[in-house]
Design an enzyme around this catalytic site. Structure first.
Site, PDB file in Angstrom:
ATOM      1  N   ASN A  78       0.831  -1.201   0.000  1.00  0.00           N
ATOM      2  CA  ASN A  78       0.000   0.000   0.000  1.00  0.00           C
ATOM      3  C   ASN A  78       0.859   1.241   0.000  1.00  0.00           C
ATOM      4  O   ASN A  78       1.954   1.252   0.563  1.00  0.00           O
ATOM      5  CB  ASN A  78      -0.970   0.007   1.198  1.00  0.00           C
ATOM      6  CG  ASN A  78      -0.368   0.684   2.405  1.00  0.00           C
ATOM      7  OD1 ASN A  78      -0.367   1.907   2.506  1.00  0.00           O
ATOM      8  ND2 ASN A  78       0.170  -0.103   3.324  1.00  0.00           N
ATOM      9  N   GLY A  81      -0.451   6.991   1.609  1.00  0.00           N
ATOM     10  CA  GLY A  81       0.128   8.319   1.826  1.00  0.00           C
ATOM     11  C   GLY A  81      -0.562   9.098   2.933  1.00  0.00           C
ATOM     12  O   GLY A  81      -0.568  10.324   2.933  1.00  0.00           O
ATOM     13  N   CYS A 139       6.122   5.486   8.470  1.00  0.00           N
ATOM     14  CA  CYS A 139       5.358   5.271   7.236  1.00  0.00           C
ATOM     15  C   CYS A 139       6.288   5.434   6.046  1.00  0.00           C
ATOM     16  O   CYS A 139       6.894   6.486   5.871  1.00  0.00           O
ATOM     17  CB  CYS A 139       4.203   6.255   7.116  1.00  0.00           C
ATOM     18  SG  CYS A 139       3.362   6.070   5.527  1.00  0.00           S
ATOM     19  N   GLY A 252       2.097  -7.699  12.254  1.00  0.00           N
ATOM     20  CA  GLY A 252       2.675  -8.052  10.959  1.00  0.00           C
ATOM     21  C   GLY A 252       2.074  -9.361  10.477  1.00  0.00           C
ATOM     22  O   GLY A 252       2.550 -10.436  10.821  1.00  0.00           O
ATOM     23  N   GLY A 274      -3.989  -6.108  11.246  1.00  0.00           N
ATOM     24  CA  GLY A 274      -4.093  -5.081  10.210  1.00  0.00           C
ATOM     25  C   GLY A 274      -4.713  -5.589   8.939  1.00  0.00           C
ATOM     26  O   GLY A 274      -5.920  -5.785   8.820  1.00  0.00           O
TER      27      GLY A 274
END
Lengths: 312, 265
Positions: A78, A81, A139, A252, A274
């Site tokens: 991904n 942003g 990020c 993870g 996630g």
């Protein structure tokens, strides 16, 4: 009476992170779960240990051009942003929604400069409903800020220290796996006053379509998540747990209770789900229930007995 | 109208190839669904290496039979797997997703029985228009223009029951040679309201062609969650969007159908 008896037979699922008691060690991973609103159709938010929100900045962020996601073997890339509406809308709408829930609220904080982070931290410090702040210095998808602070021990130490001084909430530093030695970063964060660590953020990856000969993501690179990253994440949690005293939130590619148990055994005090929510929207809840069953099967009375209990 | 989104159990009742790389799959669901034309479902491959849903538009749903029909193009490993699913195969899809076309609003804007709606479908954008044509044809006049690569057309005859249908093909082997707009010019077709689903260049051209008329476009974008949480599938909007307060609407929730003047494509 009966009910109490039944309850005491069940294992104790509570864990403590930086003085905050969670009803169970299962959280949502930032960025995959919004602020929980979109997942209400699928699971009871009241049953989660904590909801970790999508990153919040001082102002609205547009994020990256599309395509922002690509599937890869056993996971996905991904490059969203960090699109977000900014802290004002977050407090008015998302926090107002979440504070009605019986779960802990952990807000993920993003910024382009240290001052950006501090502004958000100061605002959220005034909100009683916020239990902890997760500082996103990892990020891989934004050019300014974020990861620039998470790949250099000195920069990480500096931003952690400055946030620690203004934050009235416990701070969790979210570490990047895109470093030579994550233990150095973990120690730097601990020494600078981090109350907890969360790991791992996504691993920088890339996908090229051989037919069109183009990058699949508009951003060219993106963060890899999903079951494909799990062994790397477990290893990093284990390494860091050996080196720091502060609690670690492990994540993870966790898809089920067995995966969650792996992270706890490696030394995590809690776990976050996630990417797998995109596959099965109620994964976090399945992990809560599955973990409880696992403890019964393993004849453990508390989930805390699992933390770092991997056998040599 | 806003039914809960969830994983819905389904059984494959029929699966067939209807054109090159184009497949039609009929899924039976026990529970009754509420479906608007233009909405979609998330279908998951079985393979554990593939995690993400495949957003597939709903071609038709018949409440009386419980059959949800999906017409899709084999594009990668996931859709290739779907094309191999046989009758009796059990699955669970995520649904019902997206907003769909506002049928009442479209018919009203077109002027009801005295007006007309022009539908543009290009390639794999054609299937969701079938249910739209059906629902609109009960309220207004419907004309459909379908664009294909070659004479290997699909769903063409099913559209004919709802009004006149014109075709355009890239190679000129069926109907007008060229685009759907070439077919409009060649045949002098008109409509009071326009609806389109297909590749972006076609949507862009239809938006331009609309020239002040009401126009609805169904957009496509890469998705991860399908329910508005991950913010992967955004499109540029002219106004500040309600969710992130920038100019990015979520195709999976605010879309996939947008009023053409609301989006920048």
């Amino acid at each position: 009476m009966e009910k109490t008896a039944e309850k005491t037979n069940r294992p104790d699922m509570t864990v403590e992170i930086a003085g905050v008691t969670l009803q169970n060690p299962v959280m949502t991973a930032s960025g995959t779960f919004g602020s929980g609103m979109e997942y209400e159709d699928f699971l009871d938010l009241n049953r989660l240990g904590a909801v970790v929100t999508k990153g919040v900045a001082n102002h609205p962020w547009e994020g990256n051009p599309t395509p922002r996601v690509a599937e890869v073997y056993g996971g996905m890339l991904n490059a969203i942003g960090l699109q977000n509406p900014g802290v004002d809308v977050f407090i008015e709408r998302d926090l107002a929604f979440l504070k009605e829930k019986d779960t802990k609220i952990i807000v993920n904080v993003v910024g382009k400069t240290v001052e950006d982070y501090l502004e958000v931290v100061e605002r959220l410090s005034e909100e009683d409903a916020v239990a902890m702040l997760e500082i996103n210095v990892s990020c891989p998808n934004v050019k300014e800020g974020a990861i620039a602070f998470g790949q250099d021990a000195k920069a990480l130490s500096d931003i952690t220290g400055r946030i620690r001084r203004v934050s009235k909430k416990p701070i969790i530093i979210k570490l990047s796996p895109n470093v030579t030695d994550i233990v150095l970063l973990a120690k730097a964060a601990e020494d600078a006053g981090a109350d907890a660590l969360s790991m791992i953020n996504t691993i920088t990856g890339m996908k090229i379509d051989p037919e069109s000969r183009r990058f699949v993501l508009a951003n060219k690179t993106g963060g890899l998540s999903g079951p494909a990253v799990k062994p790397v994440a477990v290893r990093m949690v284990y390494q860091c747990a050996q080196a720091v005293k502060i609690p670690i939130i492990g994540m993870g590619g966790i898809a089920n209770a067995q995966d969650a148990a792996e992270f706890l055994l490696a030394g995590a005090s809690a776990v976050a789900i996630g990417c797998m929510h995109f596959h099965e929207p109620d994964t976090a809840l399945q992990v809560v229930d599955g973990l409880e069953d696992y403890l019964v099967r393993q004849k453990l009375s508390s989930v805390r007995e699992l933390i770092g209990a991997v056998r040599e | 109208m806003n039914q809960k989104k969830k994983k819905i159990r389904a059984i494959v009742r029929k699966s067939e190839r209807i054109a090159e790389n184009i497949f039609s799959m009929e899924l039976f669901t026990e529970e009754p669904l509420s479906v608007r034309p233009g909405q979609f479902v998330g279908l998951y491959p079985d393979g554990e290496d593939k995690l993400l849903l495949r957003p597939i538009s709903i071609c038709e749903y018949r409440k009386e039979t419980g059959i949800l029909r999906l017409v899709y193009r084999v594009q990668g490993g996931g859709t290739k797997e779907f094309s191999g699913w046989k009758e009796g195969k059990e699955t669970a899809f995520l649904g019902i997703l997206g907003n769909g076309y506002p049928v009442e609003e479209i018919a009203e804007k077109a002027g009801g029985e005295t007006g007309s709606v022009l539908l543009f479908g290009g390639g794999i954008g054609i299937p969701p228009l079938l249910a739209l044509a059906r629902e609109l044809s009960a309220k207004t006049k419907v004309t459909t223009v379908l664009g294909y690569k070659t004479e290997e057309t699909f769903l063409l005859h099913e559209f004919e029951q709802y009004g006149p249908v014109f075709t355009a093909t890239e190679d000129g082997s069926c109907g007008t040679k060229g685009t759907v707009l070439d077919a409009v010019r060649e045949n002098g077709i008109s409509g009071d309201v326009l609806c389109a689903c297909g590749p972006t260049p076609m949507l862009r051209a239809v938006k331009h062609f609309a020239e002040g008329r009401d126009c609805y476009l169904s957009l496509e974008e890469r998705m991860a969650c399908g329910i508005g949480a991950c913010l992967a599938c955004v499109c540029k909007t002219t106004d500040i969007d309600a969710h992130s307060h920038v100019h990015n609407a979520r195709v999976c929730v605010e879309g996939p159908v947008f009023a053409a003047d609301r989006v920048e494509i």
